[in-house]
Motif scaffolding. Structure first.
Motif, PDB file in Angstrom:
ATOM      1  N   ARG A  48       0.822  -1.213   0.000  1.00 30.57           N
ATOM      2  CA  ARG A  48       0.000   0.000   0.000  1.00 30.57           C
ATOM      3  C   ARG A  48       0.852   1.256   0.000  1.00 30.57           C
ATOM      4  NH1 ARG A  48      -4.331  -1.552   4.607  1.00 30.57           N
ATOM      5  NH2 ARG A  48      -5.479  -2.986   3.305  1.00 30.57           N
ATOM      6  N   ILE A  49       0.332   2.289  -0.619  1.00 30.67           N
ATOM      7  CA  ILE A  49       0.971   3.596  -0.567  1.00 30.67           C
ATOM      8  C   ILE A  49       0.484   4.277   0.708  1.00 30.67           C
ATOM      9  CG2 ILE A  49       1.147   5.872  -1.644  1.00 30.67           C
ATOM     10  CD1 ILE A  49       0.700   4.429  -4.344  1.00 30.67           C
ATOM     11  N   ILE A  50       1.424   4.700   1.541  1.00 25.76           N
ATOM     12  CA  ILE A  50       1.088   5.332   2.807  1.00 25.76           C
ATOM     13  C   ILE A  50       1.656   6.748   2.800  1.00 25.76           C
ATOM     14  CG2 ILE A  50       1.347   5.237   5.318  1.00 25.76           C
ATOM     15  CD1 ILE A  50       1.796   2.167   4.917  1.00 25.76           C
ATOM     16  N   LEU A  51       0.781   7.719   2.997  1.00 25.28           N
ATOM     17  CA  LEU A  51       1.206   9.117   3.052  1.00 25.28           C
ATOM     18  C   LEU A  51       1.316   9.540   4.511  1.00 25.28           C
ATOM     19  CD1 LEU A  51      -1.169  10.582   0.333  1.00 25.28           C
ATOM     20  CD2 LEU A  51       1.223   9.947   0.070  1.00 25.28           C
ATOM     21  N   VAL A  52       2.487  10.059   4.883  1.00 29.74           N
ATOM     22  CA  VAL A  52       2.722  10.589   6.223  1.00 29.74           C
ATOM     23  C   VAL A  52       3.244  12.001   6.036  1.00 29.74           C
ATOM     24  CG1 VAL A  52       3.936  10.280   8.397  1.00 29.74           C
ATOM     25  CG2 VAL A  52       3.269   8.276   7.070  1.00 29.74           C
ATOM     26  N   GLY A  53       2.361  12.983   6.238  1.00 24.17           N
ATOM     27  CA  GLY A  53       2.735  14.357   5.932  1.00 24.17           C
ATOM     28  C   GLY A  53       3.006  14.463   4.440  1.00 24.17           C
ATOM     29  N   GLU A  54       4.220  14.894   4.106  1.00 23.09           N
ATOM     30  CA  GLU A  54       4.591  14.977   2.696  1.00 23.09           C
ATOM     31  C   GLU A  54       5.467  13.801   2.266  1.00 23.09           C
ATOM     32  OE1 GLU A  54       5.792  18.700   1.220  1.00 23.09           O
ATOM     33  OE2 GLU A  54       4.405  19.816   2.493  1.00 23.09           O
ATOM     34  N   GLN A  55       5.644  12.852   3.152  1.00 20.14           N
ATOM     35  CA  GLN A  55       6.454  11.672   2.856  1.00 20.14           C
ATOM     36  C   GLN A  55       5.565  10.542   2.326  1.00 20.14           C
ATOM     37  OE1 GLN A  55       9.869  11.469   3.229  1.00 20.14           O
ATOM     38  NE2 GLN A  55       9.705  13.670   3.604  1.00 20.14           N
ATOM     39  N   VAL A  56       6.082   9.808   1.381  1.00 21.00           N
ATOM     40  CA  VAL A  56       5.378   8.661   0.827  1.00 21.00           C
ATOM     41  C   VAL A  56       6.207   7.422   1.133  1.00 21.00           C
ATOM     42  CG1 VAL A  56       4.533   7.555  -1.268  1.00 21.00           C
ATOM     43  CG2 VAL A  56       4.438  10.048  -1.053  1.00 21.00           C
ATOM     44  N   ARG A  57       5.543   6.394   1.658  1.00 18.38           N
ATOM     45  CA  ARG A  57       6.230   5.124   1.868  1.00 18.38           C
ATOM     46  C   ARG A  57       5.281   3.997   1.496  1.00 18.38           C
ATOM     47  NH1 ARG A  57       5.072   2.627   6.831  1.00 18.38           N
ATOM     48  NH2 ARG A  57       3.810   3.899   8.194  1.00 18.38           N
ATOM     49  N   ARG A  58       5.797   2.791   1.436  1.00 14.40           N
ATOM     50  CA  ARG A  58       5.003   1.623   1.068  1.00 14.40           C
ATOM     51  C   ARG A  58       4.803   0.727   2.281  1.00 14.40           C
ATOM     52  NH1 ARG A  58       2.564   0.822  -4.011  1.00 14.40           N
ATOM     53  NH2 ARG A  58       3.740   2.001  -5.525  1.00 14.40           N
ATOM     54  N   GLY A  59       3.646   0.097   2.320  1.00 13.59           N
ATOM     55  CA  GLY A  59       3.393  -0.926   3.326  1.00 13.59           C
ATOM     56  C   GLY A  59       4.148  -2.189   2.947  1.00 13.59           C
ATOM     57  N   LYS A  60       3.937  -3.250   3.713  1.00 12.74           N
ATOM     58  CA  LYS A  60       4.662  -4.481   3.411  1.00 12.74           C
ATOM     59  C   LYS A  60       4.175  -5.082   2.091  1.00 12.74           C
ATOM     60  CE  LYS A  60       2.048  -8.115   5.598  1.00 12.74           C
ATOM     61  NZ  LYS A  60       1.962  -9.160   6.546  1.00 12.74           N
ATOM     62  N   PRO A  61       5.098  -5.676   1.315  1.00 11.28           N
ATOM     63  CA  PRO A  61       4.721  -6.281   0.036  1.00 11.28           C
ATOM     64  C   PRO A  61       3.737  -7.428   0.248  1.00 11.28           C
ATOM     65  CG  PRO A  61       7.093  -6.103   0.240  1.00 11.28           C
ATOM     66  CD  PRO A  61       6.518  -5.763   1.578  1.00 11.28           C
ATOM     67  N   ARG A  62       2.926  -7.683  -0.755  1.00  7.16           N
ATOM     68  CA  ARG A  62       1.943  -8.762  -0.688  1.00  7.16           C
ATOM     69  C   ARG A  62       2.251  -9.802  -1.756  1.00  7.16           C
ATOM     70  NH1 ARG A  62      -3.195  -7.365   1.783  1.00  7.16           N
ATOM     71  NH2 ARG A  62      -3.440  -9.568   1.415  1.00  7.16           N
ATOM     72  N   ARG A  63       1.852 -11.016  -1.496  1.00  7.51           N
ATOM     73  CA  ARG A  63       1.939 -12.086  -2.482  1.00  7.51           C
ATOM     74  C   ARG A  63       0.534 -12.464  -2.893  1.00  7.51           C
ATOM     75  NH1 ARG A  63       6.000 -12.424   0.932  1.00  7.51           N
ATOM     76  NH2 ARG A  63       8.080 -12.649   0.086  1.00  7.51           N
ATOM     77  N   VAL A  64       0.390 -13.059  -4.037  1.00 12.52           N
ATOM     78  CA  VAL A  64      -0.941 -13.384  -4.546  1.00 12.52           C
ATOM     79  C   VAL A  64      -1.267 -14.846  -4.288  1.00 12.52           C
ATOM     80  CG1 VAL A  64      -0.794 -11.609  -6.302  1.00 12.52           C
ATOM     81  CG2 VAL A  64      -0.116 -13.930  -6.878  1.00 12.52           C
ATOM     82  N   ASP A  65      -2.569 -15.134  -4.132  1.00 10.32           N
ATOM     83  CA  ASP A  65      -3.008 -16.520  -4.000  1.00 10.32           C
ATOM     84  C   ASP A  65      -3.198 -17.160  -5.366  1.00 10.32           C
ATOM     85  OD1 ASP A  65      -3.048 -16.750  -1.192  1.00 10.32           O
ATOM     86  OD2 ASP A  65      -4.924 -15.647  -1.108  1.00 10.32           O
ATOM     87  N   TYR A  66      -3.721 -16.409  -6.312  1.00  7.55           N
ATOM     88  CA  TYR A  66      -3.944 -16.920  -7.665  1.00  7.55           C
ATOM     89  C   TYR A  66      -3.538 -15.857  -8.671  1.00  7.55           C
ATOM     90  CZ  TYR A  66      -7.000 -20.343  -5.456  1.00  7.55           C
ATOM     91  OH  TYR A  66      -7.509 -21.333  -4.660  1.00  7.55           O
TER      92      TYR A  66
END
Length: 85
Positions: free
Chosen positions: A43-61
């Motif tokens: 996920r894209i996470i906005l904290v103030g003017e900073q952008v970071r990513r959440g933990k990567p995900r894997r797919v089931d199918y």
């Protein structure tokens, strides 16, 4: 108590994919398809003017028309889990 994730895949997801005409060559389970590969960066996470990513995900199918042409991702969750979890 609802179905766990594995049972959800076996009882709900896989029969629907088969009924819709998806073949084993077009449907790839994570276990058989580059298990440690990161398909979504998180996920894209906005904290103030900073952008970071959440933990990567894997797919089931991963649904494919051909080996090199992926068209859809399906994520299975336990039956009692909220859709946005």
């Amino acid at each position: 108590m609802g179905l766990n994730e594995a049972d959800t895949r076996a009882v709900l997801v896989e029969p629907k994919l088969k009924a819709a005409g998806w073949t084993d060559q077009q449907v790839t389970r994570e276990f058989f398809y580059q298990r440690d590969h990161q398909y979504t960066p998180g996920r894209i996470i906005l904290v103030g003017e900073q952008v970071r990513r959440g933990k990567p995900r894997r797919v089931d199918y991963l649904l494919r028309l051909t080996d090199g042409f992926e068209i859809a991702v399906i994520e299975a969750e336990p039956e009692n889990s909220p859709a946005m979890d």
